[in-house]
Design an enzyme around this catalytic site. Sequence first.
Site, PDB file in Angstrom:
ATOM      1  N   TYR A  21      -0.423   4.344  10.579  1.00  0.00           N
ATOM      2  CA  TYR A  21      -0.739   3.376  11.595  1.00  0.00           C
ATOM      3  C   TYR A  21       0.524   3.079  12.166  1.00  0.00           C
ATOM      4  O   TYR A  21       1.511   2.901  11.752  1.00  0.00           O
ATOM      5  CB  TYR A  21      -0.970   2.136  10.912  1.00  0.00           C
ATOM      6  CG  TYR A  21      -2.472   1.820  10.305  1.00  0.00           C
ATOM      7  CD1 TYR A  21      -3.612   2.329  11.107  1.00  0.00           C
ATOM      8  CD2 TYR A  21      -2.665   1.894   8.844  1.00  0.00           C
ATOM      9  CE1 TYR A  21      -4.904   2.134  10.573  1.00  0.00           C
ATOM     10  CE2 TYR A  21      -3.776   1.843   8.530  1.00  0.00           C
ATOM     11  CZ  TYR A  21      -5.048   1.962   9.276  1.00  0.00           C
ATOM     12  OH  TYR A  21      -6.260   1.907   8.369  1.00  0.00           O
ATOM     13  N   LYS A  29       2.185   1.689   7.262  1.00  0.00           N
ATOM     14  CA  LYS A  29       2.550   0.983   8.261  1.00  0.00           C
ATOM     15  C   LYS A  29       3.723   1.652   9.337  1.00  0.00           C
ATOM     16  O   LYS A  29       3.895   2.902   8.931  1.00  0.00           O
ATOM     17  CB  LYS A  29       3.131  -0.159   7.718  1.00  0.00           C
ATOM     18  CG  LYS A  29       2.371  -1.221   6.926  1.00  0.00           C
ATOM     19  CD  LYS A  29       1.292  -1.907   7.652  1.00  0.00           C
ATOM     20  CE  LYS A  29       1.536  -2.524   8.835  1.00  0.00           C
ATOM     21  NZ  LYS A  29       0.300  -3.002   9.251  1.00  0.00           N
ATOM     22  N   ASP A  44      -4.912  -9.790  14.759  1.00  0.00           N
ATOM     23  CA  ASP A  44      -3.956  -8.735  15.054  1.00  0.00           C
ATOM     24  C   ASP A  44      -4.440  -8.152  16.453  1.00  0.00           C
ATOM     25  O   ASP A  44      -3.567  -7.303  16.965  1.00  0.00           O
ATOM     26  CB  ASP A  44      -4.267  -7.437  14.098  1.00  0.00           C
ATOM     27  CG  ASP A  44      -5.775  -6.946  14.023  1.00  0.00           C
ATOM     28  OD1 ASP A  44      -6.466  -7.619  14.657  1.00  0.00           O
ATOM     29  OD2 ASP A  44      -5.896  -6.029  13.328  1.00  0.00           O
ATOM     30  N   ARG A  86       0.704  -0.999   0.010  1.00  0.00           N
ATOM     31  CA  ARG A  86      -0.004  -0.067  -0.105  1.00  0.00           C
ATOM     32  C   ARG A  86       0.950   1.010  -0.017  1.00  0.00           C
ATOM     33  O   ARG A  86       2.023   1.019   0.010  1.00  0.00           O
ATOM     34  CB  ARG A  86      -1.035   0.018   1.232  1.00  0.00           C
ATOM     35  CG  ARG A  86      -2.256  -0.918   1.156  1.00  0.00           C
ATOM     36  CD  ARG A  86      -2.722  -1.210   2.598  1.00  0.00           C
ATOM     37  NE  ARG A  86      -1.950  -1.729   3.544  1.00  0.00           N
ATOM     38  CZ  ARG A  86      -2.364  -1.659   4.829  1.00  0.00           C
ATOM     39  NH1 ARG A  86      -3.586  -1.566   5.096  1.00  0.00           N
ATOM     40  NH2 ARG A  86      -1.643  -2.481   5.773  1.00  0.00           N
ATOM     41  N   GLU A  99      -4.993   4.605  13.998  1.00  0.00           N
ATOM     42  CA  GLU A  99      -5.925   3.792  14.783  1.00  0.00           C
ATOM     43  C   GLU A  99      -6.531   4.142  15.862  1.00  0.00           C
ATOM     44  O   GLU A  99      -7.485   3.625  16.360  1.00  0.00           O
ATOM     45  CB  GLU A  99      -5.306   2.421  15.024  1.00  0.00           C
ATOM     46  CG  GLU A  99      -4.195   2.403  16.161  1.00  0.00           C
ATOM     47  CD  GLU A  99      -2.657   3.018  15.392  1.00  0.00           C
ATOM     48  OE1 GLU A  99      -2.736   3.067  14.300  1.00  0.00           O
ATOM     49  OE2 GLU A  99      -1.991   2.696  16.352  1.00  0.00           O
ATOM     50  N   ARG A 150     -26.791  -4.345  18.163  1.00  0.00           N
ATOM     51  CA  ARG A 150     -26.121  -4.714  16.807  1.00  0.00           C
ATOM     52  C   ARG A 150     -26.891  -5.784  16.052  1.00  0.00           C
ATOM     53  O   ARG A 150     -27.120  -5.530  14.804  1.00  0.00           O
ATOM     54  CB  ARG A 150     -24.572  -4.918  16.990  1.00  0.00           C
ATOM     55  CG  ARG A 150     -23.790  -5.309  15.889  1.00  0.00           C
ATOM     56  CD  ARG A 150     -23.679  -3.923  15.268  1.00  0.00           C
ATOM     57  NE  ARG A 150     -23.238  -4.112  13.689  1.00  0.00           N
ATOM     58  CZ  ARG A 150     -23.777  -3.297  12.718  1.00  0.00           C
ATOM     59  NH1 ARG A 150     -24.490  -2.426  12.927  1.00  0.00           N
ATOM     60  NH2 ARG A 150     -23.273  -3.758  11.508  1.00  0.00           N
TER      61      ARG A 150
HETATM   62  N1  LIG Z   1      -6.310  -9.320  10.057  1.00  0.00           N
HETATM   63  C1  LIG Z   1      -6.550  -8.185   9.605  1.00  0.00           C
HETATM   64  O1  LIG Z   1      -5.843  -7.593   8.542  1.00  0.00           O
HETATM   65  C2  LIG Z   1      -7.619  -7.100  10.131  1.00  0.00           C
HETATM   66  C3  LIG Z   1      -7.875  -5.841   9.389  1.00  0.00           C
HETATM   67  C4  LIG Z   1      -8.950  -5.086  10.054  1.00  0.00           C
HETATM   68  C5  LIG Z   1      -9.235  -5.381  11.276  1.00  0.00           C
HETATM   69  N2  LIG Z   1      -8.969  -6.575  12.079  1.00  0.00           N
HETATM   70  C6  LIG Z   1      -9.352  -6.885  13.173  1.00  0.00           C
HETATM   71  O2  LIG Z   1     -10.836  -7.418  13.170  1.00  0.00           O
HETATM   72  C7  LIG Z   1     -11.473  -7.081  14.554  1.00  0.00           C
HETATM   73  C8  LIG Z   1     -12.834  -6.761  14.221  1.00  0.00           C
HETATM   74  O3  LIG Z   1     -12.901  -5.171  14.016  1.00  0.00           O
HETATM   75  P1  LIG Z   1     -14.106  -4.457  13.745  1.00  0.00           P
HETATM   76  O4  LIG Z   1     -13.555  -3.305  13.246  1.00  0.00           O
HETATM   77  O5  LIG Z   1     -15.051  -5.308  13.156  1.00  0.00           O
HETATM   78  O6  LIG Z   1     -14.673  -4.235  15.062  1.00  0.00           O
HETATM   79  P2  LIG Z   1     -15.896  -3.907  15.501  1.00  0.00           P
HETATM   80  O7  LIG Z   1     -15.776  -3.010  16.835  1.00  0.00           O
HETATM   81  O8  LIG Z   1     -16.684  -3.019  14.533  1.00  0.00           O
HETATM   82  O9  LIG Z   1     -16.939  -5.036  15.698  1.00  0.00           O
HETATM   83  C9  LIG Z   1     -16.378  -5.955  16.809  1.00  0.00           C
HETATM   84  C10 LIG Z   1     -17.877  -6.568  17.312  1.00  0.00           C
HETATM   85  O10 LIG Z   1     -17.687  -7.815  18.056  1.00  0.00           O
HETATM   86  C11 LIG Z   1     -18.627  -8.163  19.030  1.00  0.00           C
HETATM   87  N3  LIG Z   1     -18.137  -8.533  20.194  1.00  0.00           N
HETATM   88  C12 LIG Z   1     -17.194  -8.333  21.096  1.00  0.00           C
HETATM   89  N4  LIG Z   1     -17.019  -9.406  21.983  1.00  0.00           N
HETATM   90  C13 LIG Z   1     -17.759 -10.510  21.381  1.00  0.00           C
HETATM   91  C14 LIG Z   1     -18.043 -11.996  21.971  1.00  0.00           C
HETATM   92  N5  LIG Z   1     -17.431 -12.263  22.949  1.00  0.00           N
HETATM   93  N6  LIG Z   1     -18.734 -12.720  21.180  1.00  0.00           N
HETATM   94  C15 LIG Z   1     -19.559 -12.322  19.989  1.00  0.00           C
HETATM   95  N7  LIG Z   1     -19.177 -10.669  19.450  1.00  0.00           N
HETATM   96  C16 LIG Z   1     -18.637  -9.944  20.259  1.00  0.00           C
HETATM   97  C17 LIG Z   1     -18.904  -6.544  19.347  1.00  0.00           C
HETATM   98  O11 LIG Z   1     -20.094  -6.428  20.058  1.00  0.00           O
HETATM   99  C18 LIG Z   1     -18.853  -5.831  18.100  1.00  0.00           C
HETATM  100  O12 LIG Z   1     -20.082  -5.784  17.465  1.00  0.00           O
HETATM  101  C19 LIG Z   1     -10.415  -6.345  15.259  1.00  0.00           C
HETATM  102  O13 LIG Z   1      -9.778  -7.323  15.991  1.00  0.00           O
HETATM  103  C20 LIG Z   1      -9.593  -5.743  14.311  1.00  0.00           C
HETATM  104  O14 LIG Z   1      -8.576  -5.282  14.979  1.00  0.00           O
HETATM  105  C21 LIG Z   1      -8.106  -7.375  11.403  1.00  0.00           C
END
Ligand SMILES: NC(=O)c1ccc[n+]([C@@H]2O[C@H](COP(=O)([O-])OP(=O)(O)OC[C@H]3O[C@@H](n4cnc5c(N)ncnc54)[C@H](O)[C@@H]3O)[C@@H](O)[C@H]2O)c1
Length: 370
Positions: free
Chosen positions: A93, A74, A269, A15, A117, A202
């Site tokens: 980030y 990054k 992550d 990116r 972030e 939600r």
């Molecule tokens: N791997 C990657 O490249 C990458 C990229 C972007 C985001 N992410 C990660 O993805 C994850 C989700 O991000 P997001 O933006 O969707 O977050 P978000 O806050 O929009 O959504 C998270 C959801 O999880 C729910 N939740 C929390 N605990 C729970 C449980 N025990 N059971 C069921 N649901 C539960 C919350 O109510 C919320 O609706 C984060 O950890 C983020 O860092 C990873």
Amino acid sequence: MLIGVPKEIKPDEFRVGLTPAAVGEFVAHGHKVVVETNAGAGIDAGDDAYRAAGATIAATAREVFAADMVVKVKEPQPSEWTELRPNQILFTYLHLAADAPQARGLMASGVTAVAYETVTDAKGHLPLLAPMSEVAGRLSIQAAATVLEKPHGGRGVLLGGVPGVPPGKVVVIGGGVVGTQAARIAVGLGAQVTVLDRSLPRLAELDDLFAGRVVTRFSTRDALAEEIAAADAVIGAVLVPGATAPKLITRAQLSTMKPGAVLVDVAIDQGGCFETSHPTTHHAPTFVVDGIVHYCVANMPGAVPLTSSHALTHATLPFGLALADHGLAALARDPHLRNGLNVHNGRITHRAVAESLNLDFADPDQLMAA
Ligand SMILES: NC(=O)c1ccc[n+]([C@@H]2O[C@H](COP(=O)([O-])OP(=O)(O)OC[C@H]3O[C@@H](n4cnc5c(N)ncnc54)[C@H](O)[C@@H]3O)[C@@H](O)[C@H]2O)c1
């Protein structure tokens, strides 16, 4: 102000911090932009595209790091920390909470570091994280569909099924940004989709949004156990802000799942939400534990740099322009941008980051008022 855009040097990162269109916006605001040669190679934007947008092209990173503000994707790598200096803004980030060496490097440089972030919006969301969650959510189903193919180690299920053969079952844990976009793509492929979340409001929103095409389910241990036993693909998309992800599927539970089923741990992550997860890369994205294929790539959006760079700069642009137009005064004016301030004059200015790193916290509200 002179804005610098270096070529990303972290492995597997294609990116770029500003697209040519974004450069054009900075130039229209009266700023100068210097872009390192080939910085946009990963998004099909050559040096000529940046020149056409009004940038000058630098042969070395050093020339770019001489700018008043450096815009990246990054976190800076060790060879970049030493290029940063006081009276300079870094906008990128950082993910500092789990990265003490980088925190020390940024503090030693004297730079003012604003982390994408931790910038907030009026609803308390993280608007510069959301676009990458949208990308990762949509990508998670592409990954699951591919890994479910037999040659990739999966159980050999086509998510959409065919007439006379039922579709695959996708279970999404966490119905936030990632989970919603995962559900959208899974529905589009014709899969049978269930989304679990702990937030009833939600779940109600998702119920309205998908108008019956997705089953919503309150996430209890029992509900989760029942759902994963029937799943072909499970998407881990939970987030507890500021905390490591809760472990929602134990190793013992893998034996209750169908052999060759796929776990995509997007939350990797934040430490991952499956006990058996560990971070993987785009070069070797999967591994198998007890017959269950795990996909745990920590920087999923890096696989689609073209889409991701455009999505990212659309979100960062208003904040980047404010920093360029007003300098540090932009932080004093906007509390949401100020929430992005992580390091200033050698001090940690984000409370959660300081607590995670066990370092002193300098209150940005007071620093910017002074
Ligand atoms: N791997 C990657 O490249 C990458 C990229 C972007 C985001 N992410 C990660 O993805 C994850 C989700 O991000 P997001 O933006 O969707 O977050 P978000 O806050 O929009 O959504 C998270 C959801 O999880 C729910 N939740 C929390 N605990 C729970 C449980 N025990 N059971 C069921 N649901 C539960 C919350 O109510 C919320 O609706 C984060 O950890 C983020 O860092 C990873």
